[in-house]
Design a protein around this motif. Structure first.
Motif, mmCIF file in Angstrom:
data_model
loop_
_atom_site.group_PDB
_atom_site.id
_atom_site.type_symbol
_atom_site.label_atom_id
_atom_site.label_comp_id
_atom_site.label_asym_id
_atom_site.label_seq_id
_atom_site.Cartn_x
_atom_site.Cartn_y
_atom_site.Cartn_z
ATOM 1 N N ASN A 226 0.874 -1.211 -0.016
ATOM 2 C CA ASN A 226 0.155 0.043 -0.023
ATOM 3 C C ASN A 226 0.836 1.205 0.069
ATOM 4 N N ARG A 227 2.121 1.324 0.430
ATOM 5 C CA ARG A 227 2.875 2.287 0.376
ATOM 6 C C ARG A 227 3.840 2.543 -0.802
ATOM 7 N N TYR B 252 -5.689 1.603 -1.406
ATOM 8 C CA TYR B 252 -4.564 2.550 -1.647
ATOM 9 C C TYR B 252 -3.925 2.235 -3.065
ATOM 10 N N GLN B 253 -4.006 1.045 -3.496
ATOM 11 C CA GLN B 253 -3.201 0.610 -4.831
ATOM 12 C C GLN B 253 -4.071 -0.313 -5.617
#
Length: 975
Positions: free
Chosen positions: A572-573, A668-669
């Motif tokens: 997600n980051r 998030y992605q």
């Protein structure tokens, strides 16, 4: 007197005369004081000795070179290192002036000419030549250049020097012309080679540079490196050097992994480093502004090497080693740290004093000299001080191994992107104090682009094991263990067996008696077993006792949950690592327990724990291979989907899916940013049977609105809050997951609406909400065959964002309009799979009419669902193109083209003319085709081939052939 570097000619002459003062004084006088001058380069009187004095300067230089071999037998350590480089510099320079003197024997200057040279009209030319001769670096063999490669570089250097010589001599009464330089260069190269090979016969270092030494590549643990660099004269270690040497040497006898195997419940024996270390293959280059060190494709263009020990020996023998660091790159688990340990143990102490600095254990913000002091204090329990060691090792070359630049960069709160520049400055200052230092810095490959690289930094990238290296590693393991590992089983695991640490992990797993049969496992099943087995071992190790079954299973689930939360945190980051602080925050936000003290992810083999110190210890985690991360993300997503489906349908009355946790994790992605995640999800779905249908039904309830639910995990924030991104990512992931199970009927999702407009609006939301990488990752993932939304197994893109975006929006007409331009412009990376097969093929065929030499991009097998009518239209167009252009094509292309065409169906018998024309041009191709039994040729084609004879073309009048060629329709069929 401070000496110049031996790589310059002035520095080389200083070193050659260091122990023969009368010789040095005489030569210095002949050369106008240039050799012993303090400060800058003297005026052009420094040139007279080379063009006057009856060649006495040349004779003195040759005399010194003749004495080099004898001097080296009495010289060791740093003096020997510098003398060897000085000798090489001198033979290269002498080759130039010997050649000039031989070509112009009457070049002695008259007194008027000397006076003229000292006046202003020659001053500028003379100063340029003086600097080129005395102050410029002379090329020496190096990390990526042996003697033979360096000869070409010496030739280029000599050409520049000869240009300066001829420019200087212009105006003298000499028959000299720059046009003679090519002939002179051949003589310079010959003289350099002869002098070099004479020295190589008696000087080991010259033999190493020329690759003339023995190539025992199978010697263990860089033993050949030690042999190559050991010199006849040994400077005996004393006091502090002896302590450091003993610590370095002890690493060879330590186990390859220093862990308590009892805690893992296995009786495996870990071999010593000296027994199992395999010298890796590598690629080496000099970094420059255009280097893409983090790009695997860029590295593939650089040749693969296997003699790393020889290349390292060559590097440490050059002056380059003490001017800039050697950057050693590799993926996690490639063996970078182990290589530095072996290197420290193998560099002979007669010439080198080696200090290894694990950057994870020293202050990340400290100066390099302070980091060395801290590492020495740790490894010797405070017994060795850097300054004292430097004084005692003044007669050797010091080598500093800075291991783990990537860990330092992750831990520091300051900008240390200039760390390698700091290393160069550290080396410069140490050399200025008469204490030259060679430096090696290790780092993960991906982090290399986060640091500023000094120009011409030598870089070595460690490569994966090949099959032979796997065999050798497994053989070494089996010699120490009663339960052997099968090398073929290891190689069957693909990339997982190609990194040393991953190979060790697989070996421990497959040799565990508790592991069941491993035949016919899918990739996801293998990963599932690996994680479960190692989680159980970790629980046993941490507990130190046998736990009750319920407690044990709960502890195993906790370990697996932490691993999956870490993987999702990285995903997600958009990173390959996660800090311990970030992982702690993620666990707490998701309601998971966080233990006090210790590492959150324990001591798993497949997790790289990076540490560095800035007053406190900073820790981050990274999986040794990206597929570990990808599997864990997939497994957690499937587990959440199973819970969601169970909550929706497990009761008497169906409930709306509770997708709060699913939204939290997938907003998030898009999952396509790591494409293997979807492949793992597909495999996991295949094992669920009817349960997968329940998941699909639950997702069907979420697709129409894909609105964010009420969030019960508001503190889970891998990225700053962004409602548009969250909606875009979550909706994309819902459709990806649903299409992975089975095709989606848009009219079921939006029964009351215009499905095309709803899908376009959805695609536009993705364009607005996702970053560019996330949005582009969706290109080619969906296709729309038969009115259904399907998931494509691989990306099908044109490489042009405008067209790919229209494809994602379902605008097929745009693709048909521009498909020819796509092919002609060479923007192709798999475009044409799925229902776009006919569009691509027709565009490609039309392009062949325009550019007869274009591309082999069109040989795509039609998918099973393509209608026969569409395939036949493509076949007809292809047949016409064959008639028009076949005479312009290479035979190999024609053969491939025909093999593709003959598999396409036809609705009617074809004209024999195009095939006869092709037969006329490419008789050998047809002879091969006709001699083969091809069961997949469609009937009309098979019948036509049986009628081909050399005489049949005569049945067609020239007018008939011209009429047919003029009738070929080059318009795109409408599909």
């Amino acid at each position: 007197m401070r000496r110049d570097p031996p790589i310059t000619f002035r520095g080389a002459l200083q070193i050659l005369g260091h122990h023969d003062r009368p010789w040095l004084t005489r030569l210095n006088g002949l050369l106008g004081g240039v050799v012993l001058a303090a400060g800058g380069i003297p005026p052009i009187t420094a040139l007279f000795g080379w063009v006057d004095q009856k060649n006495e300067a040349t004779a003195l230089t040759r005399q010194a070179l003749d004495a080099v071999s004898d001097r080296l037998t009495r010289t060791g350590g740093l003096d020997r290192h510098q003398l060897v480089i000085a000798a090489h510099t001198t033979i290269a320079t002498a080759a130039v002036f010997d050649t000039v003197h031989a070509a112009y024997p009457e070049s002695n200057l008259t007194d008027p000419e000397k006076l003229g040279i000292l006046t202003a009209n020659w001053a500028d030319k003379g100063e340029s030549l003086v600097r080129a001769l005395y102050a410029a670096d002379v090329p020496t063999p190096s990390l990526v250049r042996g003697f033979h490669e360096n000869t070409a570089v010496v030739r280029s250097w000599a050409m520049s020097l000869l240009n300066e010589v001829f420019h200087f001599l212009d105006g003298l009464d000499l028959d000299a012309s720059p046009r003679q330089i090519p002939q002179l260069l051949a003589l310079v190269e010959s003289a350099y080679r002869d002098s070099y090979l004479i020295l190589a016969a008696t000087v080991p270092e010259f033999k190493v540079w020329s690759d003339l030494g023995e190539h025992a590549a199978t010697r263990s643990a860089l033993a050949r490196l030690e042999s190559l660099l050991t010199t006849p004269v040994a400077a005996q270690p004393r006091d502090l050097r002896d302590t450091v040497r003993a610590i370095n040497r002890a690493e060879l006898d330590r186990p390859i992994i220093d862990v308590d195997t009892d805690g893992y419940g296995t009786d495996a024996v870990f071999p010593a480093v000296s027994d199992i270390f395999i010298t890796p293959r590598f690629r080496a280059w000099y970094a420059s502004r255009g280097s893409r060190l983090g790009d695997e494709q860029w590295w593939q263009e650089i040749s693969l090497g296997e003699d790393l020990d020889l290349v390292l020996a060559r590097h440490f023998l050059t002056g380059e080693a003490t001017k800039r660091p050697l950057l050693l790159l590799g993926h996690p688990g490639a063996g970078k740290s182990l290589l530095t340990k072996v290197l420290a143990a193998r560099l002979p102490d007669s010439t080198y004093t080696v200090i290894r600095v694990p950057l994870r254990r020293v202050d990340a913000d400290a100066h390099i000299a302070d980091q060395i002091r801290e590492a020495l204090a740790q490894s010797t329990h405070g017994r060795v001080d850097w300054s004292a060691l430097a004084d005692q090792s003044a007669d050797t070359v010091r080598v500093v191994l800075l291991d783990g630049l990537d860990e330092l960069l992750q831990a520091t709160t300051n900008d240390r992107g200039g760390y390698l520049t700091d290393v160069v400055e550290f080396q410069r200052r140490e050399a200025a104090m008469g204490r030259p230092v060679a430096v090696v810095v290790t780092s993960r490959t991906l982090v290399a682009e986060r640091v500023r690289l000094p120009d011409a930094t030598p870089v070595v990238k460690l490569e994966e094991f090949d099959d032979a290296q796997i065999d050798r590693w497994v053989s070494a393991w089996n010699q120490h263990n009663t339960r052997p590992m099968d090398a073929e089983t290891a190689k069957a695991q693909g990339e997982l067996a190609r990194q040393p640490l991953l190979l060790l992990m697989l070996t421990l797993y497959f040799t565990d008696p508790a592991v069941g049969p491993v035949e016919d496992l899918s990739e996801s099943e293998l990963y599932g077993r690996l994680f479960d087995t190692y989680a159980r071992r970790e629980v046993t190790k941490q507990a130190g006792r046998v736990l009750p079954d319920a407690e044990f299973e709960e502890a195993v689930e906790t370990q697996l949950t932490r691993l999956s939360v870490a993987a999702l945190g990285m995903f997600n980051r958009g990173r390959q690592s996660i800090t311990e602080a970030e992982l702690t925050a993620d666990l707490l936000a998701l309601g998971e327990q966080v233990p006090d003290g210790g590492k959150l992810l324990g001591e798993f083999f497949f997790v790289h724990s990076a540490e560095a110190t800035t007053g406190t210890v900073h820790r981050s985690y990274e999986f040794l291979h990206a597929t570990f991360n990808e599997y864990l993300v997939a497994a957690r997503v499937v587990d959440v989907l199973r819970d969601l489906a169970e909550g929706t349908f497990a009761r008497r009355k169906r409930r709306h899916p509770d997708d709060d946790l699913l939204f939290t994790l997938l907003s998030y992605q898009p999952l396509t940013t790591q494409r293997p995640v979807l492949a793992f999800i597909t495999q996991l779905f295949d094992t669920l049977g009817d349960e997968a249908n329940d998941i699909a039904a639950a997702l069907d309830l979420l697709l129409p609105t894909h609105r964010p639910p009420g969030n019960r995990h508001p503190e889970y924030r891998p990225l700053p809050a962004d409602h548009i991104r969250a909606s875009a990512a979550y909706s994309a992931n819902l459709f990806l997951l649903r299409a992975t199970i089975a095709p989606i009927d848009p009219e079921t999702v939006w029964p009351q609406d215009e499905t095309d407009s709803r899908w376009i609006a959805l695609a536009d939301l993705w364009a607005a909400g996702l970053d560019s990488d996330g949005y582009r990752s969706l290109f080619g993932v969906f296709n729309f065959a038969g009115g259904k939304i399907r998931s494509s197994p691989g990306a099908s893109t044109t490489g042009l964002d405008l067209l790919d975006a229209q494809h994602l929006r379902g605008r097929r007409a745009v693709l048909e309009q521009f498909s020819v331009a796509v092919v002609l412009d060479r923007h192709y990376s798999g475009f044409g799979r799925g229902n776009d097969w006919a569009v691509h093929c027709s565009g490609w065929l039309t392009a062949l009419l325009v550019q007869p030499d274009s591309l082999a991009y069109g040989f795509l097998t039609p998918p099973d669902w393509i209608e026969v009518q569409e395939m036949a239209e493509v076949a007809n167009l292809a047949y016409g193109v064959l008639a028009v252009r076949c005479g312009d094509w290479e035979p190999k292309f024609v053969e491939r083209y025909l093999r593709w065409l003959l598999r396409l169906p036809l609705l009617n018998p074809p004209s024999p003319l195009p095939m006869m024309l092709a037969y006329h041009h490419y008789r050998e191709v047809f002879d091969r085709l006709l001699s083969e039994v091809e069961n997949d040729r469609t009937p009309y084609w098979a019948e036509l081939l049986r009628t081909l004879t050399p005489e049949r073309l005569a049945d067609f009048p020239v007018g008939t052939i011209a009429d047919y060629l003029g009738s070929v329709d080059i318009r795109l069929p409408k599909f």
